[in-house]
Design an enzyme around this catalytic site. Sequence first.
Site, short mmCIF file in Angstrom:
data_model
loop_
_atom_site.label_atom_id
_atom_site.label_comp_id
_atom_site.label_asym_id
_atom_site.label_seq_id
_atom_site.Cartn_x
_atom_site.Cartn_y
_atom_site.Cartn_z
N LYS A 111 -14.92 69.99 18.95
CA LYS A 111 -15.06 70.04 20.35
C LYS A 111 -13.92 70.40 21.14
O LYS A 111 -14.09 70.94 22.28
CB LYS A 111 -15.85 68.92 20.80
CG LYS A 111 -17.26 69.04 20.42
CD LYS A 111 -18.05 67.96 21.18
CE LYS A 111 -19.49 67.84 20.93
NZ LYS A 111 -20.58 66.93 21.49
N LYS A 192 -23.90 73.87 12.54
CA LYS A 192 -25.22 73.19 12.99
C LYS A 192 -26.00 73.44 14.24
O LYS A 192 -25.22 74.23 15.25
CB LYS A 192 -24.87 71.78 12.91
CG LYS A 192 -24.32 71.21 14.16
CD LYS A 192 -24.56 69.61 14.38
CE LYS A 192 -23.92 69.09 15.48
NZ LYS A 192 -24.63 67.94 16.13
N LYS A 195 -27.39 71.48 20.87
CA LYS A 195 -27.86 71.64 22.32
C LYS A 195 -27.30 72.11 23.37
O LYS A 195 -27.49 72.75 24.32
CB LYS A 195 -28.87 70.26 22.94
CG LYS A 195 -27.86 69.26 22.82
CD LYS A 195 -28.42 68.09 23.81
CE LYS A 195 -28.91 66.83 22.56
NZ LYS A 195 -27.12 66.18 22.16
N1 AQP Z 1 -28.65 70.23 13.99
C1 AQP Z 1 -28.88 68.84 13.60
N2 AQP Z 1 -29.66 68.97 12.42
C2 AQP Z 1 -30.04 67.44 12.22
N3 AQP Z 1 -29.68 66.30 13.13
C3 AQP Z 1 -28.91 66.71 14.17
N4 AQP Z 1 -28.46 65.80 15.26
C4 AQP Z 1 -27.65 66.44 16.23
N5 AQP Z 1 -27.92 68.02 15.65
C5 AQP Z 1 -28.61 68.00 14.41
C6 AQP Z 1 -28.63 64.47 15.47
O1 AQP Z 1 -29.26 64.18 16.64
C7 AQP Z 1 -28.80 63.02 17.02
C8 AQP Z 1 -28.36 63.09 18.43
O2 AQP Z 1 -26.98 63.92 18.65
P1 AQP Z 1 -26.29 63.65 19.75
O3 AQP Z 1 -26.87 64.31 20.84
O4 AQP Z 1 -25.79 62.23 20.13
O5 AQP Z 1 -24.96 64.40 19.25
P2 AQP Z 1 -24.60 65.59 18.71
O6 AQP Z 1 -24.82 65.24 17.01
O7 AQP Z 1 -23.52 66.19 19.00
O8 AQP Z 1 -25.99 66.67 18.97
P3 AQP Z 1 -25.86 68.36 19.47
O9 AQP Z 1 -27.38 68.77 19.84
O10 AQP Z 1 -24.88 68.95 18.52
O11 AQP Z 1 -25.35 67.98 20.98
P4 AQP Z 1 -23.92 68.58 21.68
O12 AQP Z 1 -24.22 70.07 21.42
O13 AQP Z 1 -23.95 68.04 23.08
O14 AQP Z 1 -22.90 68.14 20.79
C9 AQP Z 1 -27.89 62.50 16.18
O15 AQP Z 1 -28.28 61.43 15.23
C10 AQP Z 1 -27.49 63.49 15.04
O16 AQP Z 1 -26.83 63.35 13.95
#
Ligand code: AQP
Length: 328
Positions: A111, A192, A195
């Site tokens: 990030k 991965k 969002k």
């Molecule tokens: N691609 C993924 N596949 C499986 N699990 C996922 N998680 C996130 N992306 C995937 C799981 O969702 C939960 C919440 O995640 P988060 O929102 O706290 O943060 P993150 O992991 O950083 O998710 P994002 O979607 O990638 O958010 P941004 O884009 O804001 O960084 C966690 O349990 C994560 O493992």
Amino acid sequence: METIFSGIQPSGTLTLGNYLGAIQQFVELQNDNDCYFCIVDEHAITVPQERLKLRSNIRSLAALYIASGIDPETSTLFVQSEVPAHTQLGWMLQSISYIGELERMTQYKDKSAGKEAISSALLTYPSLMAADILLYNTNIVPVGDDQKQHLELTRDLAGRFNNRFNDIFTIPDIRIPKVGARIMSLQEPMKKMSKSDENEKGFISMLDEPKKIEKKIKSAVTDSEGIVKYDKENKPGVSNLLTIYSSCTGESIKSLEAKYEGKGYGDFKQGVANAVIETLKPIQDRYAELINSVKLDDILDQGAEKASFTANKTVAKAKKAMGLGRVK
Ligand code: AQP
């Protein structure tokens, strides 16, 4: 009965990755365990957020948790910033976190890569995440596998605090789903699904309309081989679609490979799109009923009150162990 904690950031509308990697297992776990599910808005502000968008994402995430099957009668659903104990314990844990170990976190590296102004909160995010978990004497943390490294740090911090001050924290275990632990981007299947991805075609939002879902899956990157086979290294795009298909339907990857043997990617992608649409449609219908309801506010108010009750007790113990404040 175990205590479960997990959180999701309101940094955008949830993706299919968040659903399959996280929420789906939360729903399974809630009946036999004491569950705390959190909307971690203080984590979301570690990168810039638009004020009104953040507000609406918080509400949307709460509605999606419930629409996906989280029962607020049995689980505690709340917003992190409405329970001040999180930042209080987060600060205490920051004081025993080392910059070196925080800098080693791959999410921090990803990030912050290429950015000029990086907030210090992006670096110390894992200490706050450790606080989120440790406040509730959590035994199990169900997450996608991208969170494994943060969980290991949480365990280290809990052990360090227990050894240095007093044995007050339960050391939590991680729970990662067998299939769906890491859903990849539809456009860059080595990355991965996220969002906050700038390329909207890379992710399926849980609120995407059926037509949009179909279009995104049909334009998903695959390969020119035309064989539906799971091979993560050489066929990452097809393997990702197989994982999505299997996680949505419960059908094994082996059986899906057999089903599409000798058929092209066109049929296969249509099958994946149908499976995703069928999974998300009932959630979207329930979401529409909830999003503007007063009931949603009542649920979050009660959740914050219930969470604060346990969290404040832990903060009091941690303060005492560290020698903060006065003896009363
Ligand atoms: N691609 C993924 N596949 C499986 N699990 C996922 N998680 C996130 N992306 C995937 C799981 O969702 C939960 C919440 O995640 P988060 O929102 O706290 O943060 P993150 O992991 O950083 O998710 P994002 O979607 O990638 O958010 P941004 O884009 O804001 O960084 C966690 O349990 C994560 O493992």
